[in-house]
Design a protein around this motif. Structure first.
Motif, mmCIF file in Angstrom:
data_model
loop_
_atom_site.group_PDB
_atom_site.id
_atom_site.type_symbol
_atom_site.label_atom_id
_atom_site.label_comp_id
_atom_site.label_asym_id
_atom_site.label_seq_id
_atom_site.Cartn_x
_atom_site.Cartn_y
_atom_site.Cartn_z
ATOM 1 N N GLN A 104 0.830 -1.209 0.000
ATOM 2 C CA GLN A 104 0.000 0.000 0.000
ATOM 3 C C GLN A 104 0.865 1.259 0.000
ATOM 4 O O GLN A 104 0.553 2.219 -0.703
ATOM 5 C CB GLN A 104 -0.937 0.008 1.205
ATOM 6 N N ARG A 105 1.931 1.258 0.766
ATOM 7 C CA ARG A 105 2.839 2.412 0.779
ATOM 8 C C ARG A 105 3.438 2.629 -0.603
ATOM 9 O O ARG A 105 3.552 3.764 -1.074
ATOM 10 C CB ARG A 105 3.951 2.202 1.808
ATOM 11 N N GLU A 106 3.835 1.552 -1.244
ATOM 12 C CA GLU A 106 4.392 1.641 -2.595
ATOM 13 C C GLU A 106 3.361 2.190 -3.568
ATOM 14 O O GLU A 106 3.658 3.048 -4.388
ATOM 15 C CB GLU A 106 4.882 0.260 -3.060
ATOM 16 N N GLN A 107 2.118 1.724 -3.460
ATOM 17 C CA GLN A 107 1.041 2.206 -4.331
ATOM 18 C C GLN A 107 0.780 3.689 -4.091
ATOM 19 O O GLN A 107 0.624 4.468 -5.034
ATOM 20 C CB GLN A 107 -0.236 1.403 -4.101
ATOM 21 N N ILE A 108 0.750 4.107 -2.837
ATOM 22 C CA ILE A 108 0.544 5.517 -2.503
ATOM 23 C C ILE A 108 1.686 6.360 -3.064
ATOM 24 O O ILE A 108 1.460 7.434 -3.638
ATOM 25 C CB ILE A 108 0.401 5.705 -0.980
ATOM 26 N N SER A 109 2.900 5.879 -2.936
ATOM 27 C CA SER A 109 4.053 6.599 -3.468
ATOM 28 C C SER A 109 3.948 6.738 -4.989
ATOM 29 O O SER A 109 4.209 7.817 -5.538
ATOM 30 C CB SER A 109 5.339 5.868 -3.079
ATOM 31 N N GLN A 110 3.558 5.676 -5.661
ATOM 32 C CA GLN A 110 3.391 5.733 -7.114
ATOM 33 C C GLN A 110 2.270 6.694 -7.500
ATOM 34 O O GLN A 110 2.398 7.471 -8.455
ATOM 35 C CB GLN A 110 3.106 4.340 -7.679
ATOM 36 N N ASP A 111 1.161 6.663 -6.757
ATOM 37 C CA ASP A 111 0.043 7.570 -7.028
ATOM 38 C C ASP A 111 0.461 9.025 -6.821
ATOM 39 O O ASP A 111 0.089 9.903 -7.607
ATOM 40 C CB ASP A 111 -1.160 7.234 -6.149
ATOM 41 N N GLU A 112 1.225 9.283 -5.769
ATOM 42 C CA GLU A 112 1.702 10.647 -5.527
ATOM 43 C C GLU A 112 2.593 11.111 -6.663
ATOM 44 O O GLU A 112 2.492 12.251 -7.119
ATOM 45 C CB GLU A 112 2.457 10.718 -4.197
ATOM 46 N N THR A 113 3.466 10.232 -7.142
ATOM 47 C CA THR A 113 4.343 10.581 -8.261
ATOM 48 C C THR A 113 3.533 10.878 -9.510
ATOM 49 O O THR A 113 3.790 11.866 -10.203
ATOM 50 C CB THR A 113 5.345 9.433 -8.534
ATOM 51 N N ARG A 114 2.531 10.051 -9.786
ATOM 52 C CA ARG A 114 1.665 10.288 -10.954
ATOM 53 C C ARG A 114 0.944 11.630 -10.832
ATOM 54 O O ARG A 114 0.801 12.362 -11.806
ATOM 55 C CB ARG A 114 0.655 9.161 -11.103
ATOM 56 N N LEU A 115 0.481 11.945 -9.634
ATOM 57 C CA LEU A 115 -0.218 13.203 -9.406
ATOM 58 C C LEU A 115 0.704 14.394 -9.647
ATOM 59 O O LEU A 115 0.323 15.381 -10.289
ATOM 60 C CB LEU A 115 -0.780 13.239 -7.988
ATOM 61 N N VAL A 116 1.929 14.316 -9.159
ATOM 62 C CA VAL A 116 2.899 15.391 -9.367
ATOM 63 C C VAL A 116 3.189 15.554 -10.858
ATOM 64 O O VAL A 116 3.206 16.675 -11.377
ATOM 65 C CB VAL A 116 4.196 15.126 -8.569
ATOM 66 N N VAL A 117 3.382 14.447 -11.553
ATOM 67 C CA VAL A 117 3.663 14.509 -12.989
ATOM 68 C C VAL A 117 2.473 15.094 -13.744
ATOM 69 O O VAL A 117 2.639 15.949 -14.618
ATOM 70 C CB VAL A 117 4.046 13.113 -13.538
ATOM 71 N N ALA A 118 1.263 14.660 -13.394
ATOM 72 C CA ALA A 118 0.060 15.190 -14.062
ATOM 73 C C ALA A 118 -0.054 16.695 -13.841
ATOM 74 O O ALA A 118 -0.361 17.445 -14.774
ATOM 75 C CB ALA A 118 -1.185 14.474 -13.553
ATOM 76 N N ARG A 119 0.203 17.144 -12.641
ATOM 77 C CA ARG A 119 0.145 18.582 -12.353
ATOM 78 C C ARG A 119 1.207 19.330 -13.159
ATOM 79 O O ARG A 119 0.939 20.385 -13.729
ATOM 80 C CB ARG A 119 0.309 18.839 -10.868
#
Length: 153
Positions: free
Chosen positions: A33-48
């Motif tokens: 779950q931590r890994e998934q959250i980290s990946q989601d945060e990275t995707r969000l930063v890239v999308a922004r």
């Protein structure tokens, strides 16, 4: 009594082993779950970053009509000195842009905004079958006084 103590000791040992196994599985799930959250945060930063880098004014509007996102080009076009996030579209956008935002067609319209001509499109941002807001994009036409954002460092 000795036999009973041995049996109970064995049951406690088995239960402890099972608890250790369950704890290990829970730790693995937490790590995943931590890994998934980290990946989601990275995707969000890239999308922004992508939205901020689009060489056209982009405005994200939530379902309540509040501005949720503006890229630097939109800030310069609409109001470089004002804080736009959290403001009502009706308070800060040109009334013609508000009309485009209200329409459901998603069709592009050409209009003058801020002294230049733009092709304006507003589309719903969907997730899980429900619109989460809209994205208003103003594509500068050849005669628009458009100045793209400074290059990113």
């Amino acid at each position: 009594m000795v036999d009973e103590n041995l049996r109970l000791g064995s049951e406690v040992t088995d239960a402890n082993r099972e608890l250790a196994h369950v704890n290990k599985r829970l730790q693995q799930m937490l790590d995943a779950q931590r890994e998934q959250i980290s990946q989601d945060e990275t995707r969000l930063v890239v999308a922004r970053e992508v939205l901020e880098s689009i060489p056209a004014p982009v405005i994200g509007i939530d379902n309540d009509g509040l501005i949720a996102f503006v890229n630097p080009d939109a800030e310069r076009l609409i109001s470089p000195a004002a804080l736009l996030i959290g403001q009502s579209v009706e308070d800060v956008l040109d009334p013609r842009l508000v009309l485009v935002w209200r329409t459901e067609s998603g069709a592009a319209q050409t209009m003058e905004v801020g002294g230049g001509m733009y092709r304006v499109v507003c589309r719903a941002v969907s997730g899980d079958q429900h619109a989460r807001g809209k994205l208003l994009v103003l594509f500068p036409q050849s005669d628009a006084p458009f100045h793209p954002s400074e290059p990113l460092p």
